[in-house]
Design a protein around this motif. Structure first.
Motif, PDB file in Angstrom:
ATOM      1  N   GLU A   1      31.308  31.773  21.354  1.00 37.42           N
ATOM      2  CA  GLU A   1      32.412  31.592  20.529  1.00 37.42           C
ATOM      3  C   GLU A   1      32.451  30.324  19.483  1.00 37.42           C
ATOM      4  OE1 GLU A   1      35.766  32.433  24.236  1.00 37.42           O
ATOM      5  OE2 GLU A   1      35.678  30.475  23.112  1.00 37.42           O
ATOM      6  N   ARG A   2      33.033  30.475  18.381  1.00 37.86           N
ATOM      7  CA  ARG A   2      33.235  29.502  17.441  1.00 37.86           C
ATOM      8  C   ARG A   2      33.446  28.165  17.926  1.00 37.86           C
ATOM      9  NH1 ARG A   2      37.456  31.205  13.136  1.00 37.86           N
ATOM     10  NH2 ARG A   2      38.904  30.648  14.855  1.00 37.86           N
ATOM     11  N   GLU A   3      32.973  27.071  17.535  1.00 39.87           N
ATOM     12  CA  GLU A   3      33.177  25.851  18.047  1.00 39.87           C
ATOM     13  C   GLU A   3      33.614  24.905  16.824  1.00 39.87           C
ATOM     14  OE1 GLU A   3      30.162  23.663  20.209  1.00 39.87           O
ATOM     15  OE2 GLU A   3      28.629  23.948  18.619  1.00 39.87           O
ATOM     16  N   PHE A   4      34.433  23.886  17.373  1.00 37.17           N
ATOM     17  CA  PHE A   4      34.891  22.896  16.418  1.00 37.17           C
ATOM     18  C   PHE A   4      33.659  21.975  16.193  1.00 37.17           C
ATOM     19  CE2 PHE A   4      37.341  19.759  14.459  1.00 37.17           C
ATOM     20  CZ  PHE A   4      36.845  18.503  14.724  1.00 37.17           C
ATOM     21  N   VAL A   5      33.592  21.493  14.995  1.00 36.18           N
ATOM     22  CA  VAL A   5      32.609  20.074  14.617  1.00 36.18           C
ATOM     23  C   VAL A   5      32.991  19.150  14.360  1.00 36.18           C
ATOM     24  CG1 VAL A   5      30.522  19.738  12.887  1.00 36.18           C
ATOM     25  CG2 VAL A   5      30.762  22.153  13.886  1.00 36.18           C
ATOM     26  N   ALA A   6      34.077  19.208  13.197  1.00 36.52           N
ATOM     27  CA  ALA A   6      34.797  18.109  12.613  1.00 36.52           C
ATOM     28  C   ALA A   6      35.995  18.482  11.648  1.00 36.52           C
ATOM     29  CB  ALA A   6      33.782  17.374  11.638  1.00 36.52           C
ATOM     30  N   ALA A   7      36.826  17.634  11.550  1.00 33.06           N
ATOM     31  CA  ALA A   7      37.796  17.780  10.923  1.00 33.06           C
ATOM     32  C   ALA A   7      38.175  16.437  10.147  1.00 33.06           C
ATOM     33  CB  ALA A   7      39.068  18.318  11.627  1.00 33.06           C
ATOM     34  N   ILE A   8      39.232  16.599   9.010  1.00 34.88           N
ATOM     35  CA  ILE A   8      39.616  15.430   8.207  1.00 34.88           C
ATOM     36  C   ILE A   8      40.957  15.637   7.750  1.00 34.88           C
ATOM     37  CG2 ILE A   8      38.732  16.345   6.240  1.00 34.88           C
ATOM     38  CD1 ILE A   8      38.035  13.399   5.364  1.00 34.88           C
ATOM     39  N   SER A   9      41.939  14.864   7.757  1.00 38.05           N
ATOM     40  CA  SER A   9      43.262  15.046   7.338  1.00 38.05           C
ATOM     41  C   SER A   9      43.230  15.139   5.659  1.00 38.05           C
ATOM     42  CB  SER A   9      44.042  13.698   7.707  1.00 38.05           C
ATOM     43  OG  SER A   9      43.488  12.457   6.896  1.00 38.05           O
ATOM     44  N   GLY A  10      44.582  15.167   5.308  1.00 34.76           N
ATOM     45  CA  GLY A  10      44.479  15.550   3.771  1.00 34.76           C
ATOM     46  C   GLY A  10      44.237  14.381   2.783  1.00 34.76           C
ATOM     47  N   THR A  11      44.285  13.042   3.448  1.00 37.36           N
ATOM     48  CA  THR A  11      44.007  12.099   2.736  1.00 37.36           C
ATOM     49  C   THR A  11      42.964  11.649   3.139  1.00 37.36           C
ATOM     50  OG1 THR A  11      45.054  10.574   4.460  1.00 37.36           O
ATOM     51  CG2 THR A  11      46.548  11.487   2.949  1.00 37.36           C
ATOM     52  N   GLY A  12      42.186  11.933   3.883  1.00 32.85           N
ATOM     53  CA  GLY A  12      40.778  11.661   4.335  1.00 32.85           C
ATOM     54  C   GLY A  12      40.722  10.295   5.347  1.00 32.85           C
TER      55      GLY A  12
ATOM     56  N   THR B   1      41.976  10.165   8.366  1.00 39.30           N
ATOM     57  CA  THR B   1      41.787  10.625   9.799  1.00 39.30           C
ATOM     58  C   THR B   1      40.662  11.628   9.829  1.00 39.30           C
ATOM     59  OG1 THR B   1      44.185   9.996  10.074  1.00 39.30           O
ATOM     60  CG2 THR B   1      42.647  11.101  11.990  1.00 39.30           C
ATOM     61  N   THR B   2      39.772  11.357  10.660  1.00 33.38           N
ATOM     62  CA  THR B   2      38.751  12.096  11.183  1.00 33.38           C
ATOM     63  C   THR B   2      38.622  12.443  12.606  1.00 33.38           C
ATOM     64  OG1 THR B   2      37.075  10.252  11.250  1.00 33.38           O
ATOM     65  CG2 THR B   2      37.295  11.683   9.090  1.00 33.38           C
ATOM     66  N   TYR B   3      37.999  13.689  12.922  1.00 40.47           N
ATOM     67  CA  TYR B   3      37.860  13.995  14.315  1.00 40.47           C
ATOM     68  C   TYR B   3      36.492  14.619  14.302  1.00 40.47           C
ATOM     69  CZ  TYR B   3      42.935  13.859  14.298  1.00 40.47           C
ATOM     70  OH  TYR B   3      44.270  13.562  13.956  1.00 40.47           O
ATOM     71  N   TYR B   4      36.070  14.192  15.302  1.00 41.60           N
ATOM     72  CA  TYR B   4      34.264  15.076  15.789  1.00 41.60           C
ATOM     73  C   TYR B   4      34.481  15.579  17.015  1.00 41.60           C
ATOM     74  CZ  TYR B   4      33.384  12.433  11.492  1.00 41.60           C
ATOM     75  OH  TYR B   4      33.037  11.943  10.064  1.00 41.60           O
ATOM     76  N   ALA B   5      33.484  16.611  17.246  1.00 43.28           N
ATOM     77  CA  ALA B   5      33.239  17.160  18.623  1.00 43.28           C
ATOM     78  C   ALA B   5      32.123  15.964  19.078  1.00 43.28           C
ATOM     79  CB  ALA B   5      32.570  18.390  18.236  1.00 43.28           C
ATOM     80  N   ASP B   6      32.124  15.932  20.264  1.00 44.41           N
ATOM     81  CA  ASP B   6      31.150  15.121  20.879  1.00 44.41           C
ATOM     82  C   ASP B   6      29.872  15.379  20.471  1.00 44.41           C
ATOM     83  OD1 ASP B   6      32.786  14.972  24.289  1.00 44.41           O
ATOM     84  OD2 ASP B   6      33.184  13.730  22.452  1.00 44.41           O
ATOM     85  N   SER B   7      29.502  16.419  20.148  1.00 43.00           N
ATOM     86  CA  SER B   7      28.121  16.896  19.940  1.00 43.00           C
ATOM     87  C   SER B   7      27.593  16.394  18.499  1.00 43.00           C
ATOM     88  CB  SER B   7      27.820  18.460  19.866  1.00 43.00           C
ATOM     89  OG  SER B   7      28.637  18.989  18.969  1.00 43.00           O
ATOM     90  N   ALA B   8      28.839  16.251  17.721  1.00 47.00           N
ATOM     91  CA  ALA B   8      28.825  15.659  16.084  1.00 47.00           C
ATOM     92  C   ALA B   8      28.789  14.119  15.848  1.00 47.00           C
ATOM     93  CB  ALA B   8      29.766  16.458  15.283  1.00 47.00           C
ATOM     94  N   LYS B   9      29.438  13.517  16.808  1.00 52.40           N
ATOM     95  CA  LYS B   9      29.640  12.044  16.828  1.00 52.40           C
ATOM     96  C   LYS B   9      28.475  11.416  16.678  1.00 52.40           C
ATOM     97  CE  LYS B   9      34.024  11.801  19.530  1.00 52.40           C
ATOM     98  NZ  LYS B   9      34.611  11.327  20.670  1.00 52.40           N
ATOM     99  N   GLY B  10      28.516  10.321  15.688  1.00 53.15           N
ATOM    100  CA  GLY B  10      27.255   9.562  15.622  1.00 53.15           C
ATOM    101  C   GLY B  10      26.264   9.939  14.507  1.00 53.15           C
ATOM    102  N   ARG B  11      26.510  11.488  14.216  1.00 49.41           N
ATOM    103  CA  ARG B  11      25.354  11.979  13.585  1.00 49.41           C
ATOM    104  C   ARG B  11      26.043  12.828  12.397  1.00 49.41           C
ATOM    105  NH1 ARG B  11      22.605  16.488  15.524  1.00 49.41           N
ATOM    106  NH2 ARG B  11      24.143  17.235  16.802  1.00 49.41           N
TER     107      ARG B  11
END
Length: 127
Positions: free
Chosen positions: A43-54, A56-66
């Motif tokens: 299945e498609r998996e989430f990697v990262a997201a960013i709010s319209g203003t920039g 706020t950001t969100y990361y999948a655990d697999s992406a955090k720090g990298r």
């Protein structure tokens, strides 16, 4: 809104790659944006997201720090900087956008929150 990802590519383990996602047709405006990825049979998996203003950001655990997601609203472009790449990062990467400026953590991770999608770009990390 049409989203066009930059070409991915083949990278060695430990290498870096930056993906970009440019919007055309209409501006991204202040809408939130995200990156997802998919491998065959999964299945498609989430990697990262960013709010319209920039702000706020969100990361999948697999992406955090990298990985780092960022945006330049003046250029109508969202970026995904990927460092310390691993073979398990191999996938087709998709950018997505929504007219909504802010999405919460739960919504950011759901593909159904996004109205617009790019065509996808292949990233292959060799071991």
């Amino acid at each position: 809104v049409q989203l066009v990802e930059s070409r991915g590519g083949l990278v060695q383990t430990g290498g870096s790659l930056r993906l970009s996602c440019a919007a055309s047709g209409r501006t991204l405006g202040r809408g939130a944006a995200g990156w997802f990825r998919q491998t065959p049979g999964k299945e498609r998996e989430f990697v990262a997201a960013i709010s319209g203003t920039g702000a706020t950001t969100y990361y999948a655990d697999s992406a955090k720090g990298r990985f780092t997601i960022s945006r330049d609203n003046a250029k109508n472009t969202v970026y995904l900087q990927m460092n310390s790449l691993k073979p398990e990062d191999t996938a087709v990467y998709y950018c997505a956008a929504t007219p909504i400026t802010y999405v919460n953590d739960y919504a950011a991770r759901s593909g159904s929150s996004y109205n617009y999608w790019g065509q996808g770009t292949q990233v292959t990390v060799s071991s």
